[in-house]
Design a protein around this motif. Structure first.
Motif, mmCIF file in Angstrom:
data_model
loop_
_atom_site.group_PDB
_atom_site.id
_atom_site.type_symbol
_atom_site.label_atom_id
_atom_site.label_comp_id
_atom_site.label_asym_id
_atom_site.label_seq_id
_atom_site.Cartn_x
_atom_site.Cartn_y
_atom_site.Cartn_z
ATOM 1 N N CYS A 50 0.852 -1.185 0.000
ATOM 2 C CA CYS A 50 0.000 0.000 0.000
ATOM 3 C C CYS A 50 0.889 1.237 0.000
ATOM 4 O O CYS A 50 1.767 1.384 0.846
ATOM 5 C CB CYS A 50 -0.910 -0.003 1.231
ATOM 6 S SG CYS A 50 -1.959 1.463 1.331
ATOM 7 N N CYS A 82 -0.199 3.640 3.326
ATOM 8 C CA CYS A 82 0.212 3.335 4.704
ATOM 9 C C CYS A 82 1.476 2.481 4.789
ATOM 10 O O CYS A 82 2.004 2.275 5.869
ATOM 11 C CB CYS A 82 -0.933 2.660 5.459
ATOM 12 S SG CYS A 82 -1.346 1.003 4.883
ATOM 13 N N ASP A 99 1.783 -0.751 4.319
ATOM 14 C CA ASP A 99 1.527 -2.163 4.630
ATOM 15 C C ASP A 99 1.803 -3.043 3.416
ATOM 16 O O ASP A 99 1.562 -2.646 2.281
ATOM 17 C CB ASP A 99 0.066 -2.366 5.024
ATOM 18 C CG ASP A 99 -0.155 -2.352 6.514
ATOM 19 O OD1 ASP A 99 0.834 -2.280 7.263
ATOM 20 O OD2 ASP A 99 -1.322 -2.427 6.925
ATOM 21 N N CYS A 155 -6.019 -2.296 -0.009
ATOM 22 C CA CYS A 155 -5.282 -2.545 1.230
ATOM 23 C C CYS A 155 -6.269 -2.980 2.318
ATOM 24 O O CYS A 155 -7.422 -2.535 2.320
ATOM 25 C CB CYS A 155 -4.578 -1.245 1.609
ATOM 26 S SG CYS A 155 -3.997 -1.119 3.291
ATOM 27 N N GLN A 170 -6.485 -1.910 5.132
ATOM 28 C CA GLN A 170 -6.882 -0.696 5.850
ATOM 29 C C GLN A 170 -7.879 0.140 5.052
ATOM 30 O O GLN A 170 -8.312 1.197 5.499
ATOM 31 C CB GLN A 170 -5.649 0.157 6.166
ATOM 32 C CG GLN A 170 -4.579 -0.574 6.946
ATOM 33 C CD GLN A 170 -5.070 -1.058 8.295
ATOM 34 O OE1 GLN A 170 -5.789 -0.359 8.992
ATOM 35 N NE2 GLN A 170 -4.688 -2.274 8.659
ATOM 36 N N GLY A 171 -8.199 -0.308 3.807
ATOM 37 C CA GLY A 171 -9.186 0.388 2.993
ATOM 38 C C GLY A 171 -8.624 1.318 1.930
ATOM 39 O O GLY A 171 -9.387 1.930 1.194
ATOM 40 N N HIS A 172 -7.304 1.429 1.837
ATOM 41 C CA HIS A 172 -6.700 2.298 0.824
ATOM 42 C C HIS A 172 -6.710 1.613 -0.540
ATOM 43 O O HIS A 172 -6.553 0.401 -0.628
ATOM 44 C CB HIS A 172 -5.263 2.652 1.207
ATOM 45 C CG HIS A 172 -5.139 3.238 2.572
ATOM 46 N ND1 HIS A 172 -4.423 2.630 3.578
ATOM 47 C CD2 HIS A 172 -5.667 4.362 3.112
ATOM 48 C CE1 HIS A 172 -4.492 3.368 4.665
ATOM 49 N NE2 HIS A 172 -5.252 4.420 4.420
#
Length: 69
Positions: A8, A11, A13, A30, A32-34
């Motif tokens: 990502c 972030c 990740d 991602c 995390q939602g990205h």
């Protein structure tokens, strides 16, 4: 089913996604939602015992000594 590695950009990740080969080029979000992710180049390690004989040790030269160089 193949696993593909992604990173990502938002972030940092890294994560894996399992999907069919036909969907390998599809974008992956991602965890995390990205949505700004990039697919990473993966290497494959294959281990095990094969039927081939080990490479000879020594010999030297460009072709293992067969040409006399």
């Amino acid at each position: 089913m193949p696993r593909y590695d992604y990173r990502c950009r938002a972030c940092g990740d890294t994560f894996e996604v399992s999907r069919p080969m036909i969907a390998a080029a599809d974008p992956a979000a991602c965890p995390q939602g990205h949505d700004d992710t990039v697919k990473l180049l993966s290497t494959v390690a294959v281990t095990g015992r094969g039927g081939a004989a080990p490479a000879p040790i020594g010999g030297g030269g460009c072709c293992g000594g067969a040409c006399g160089c």
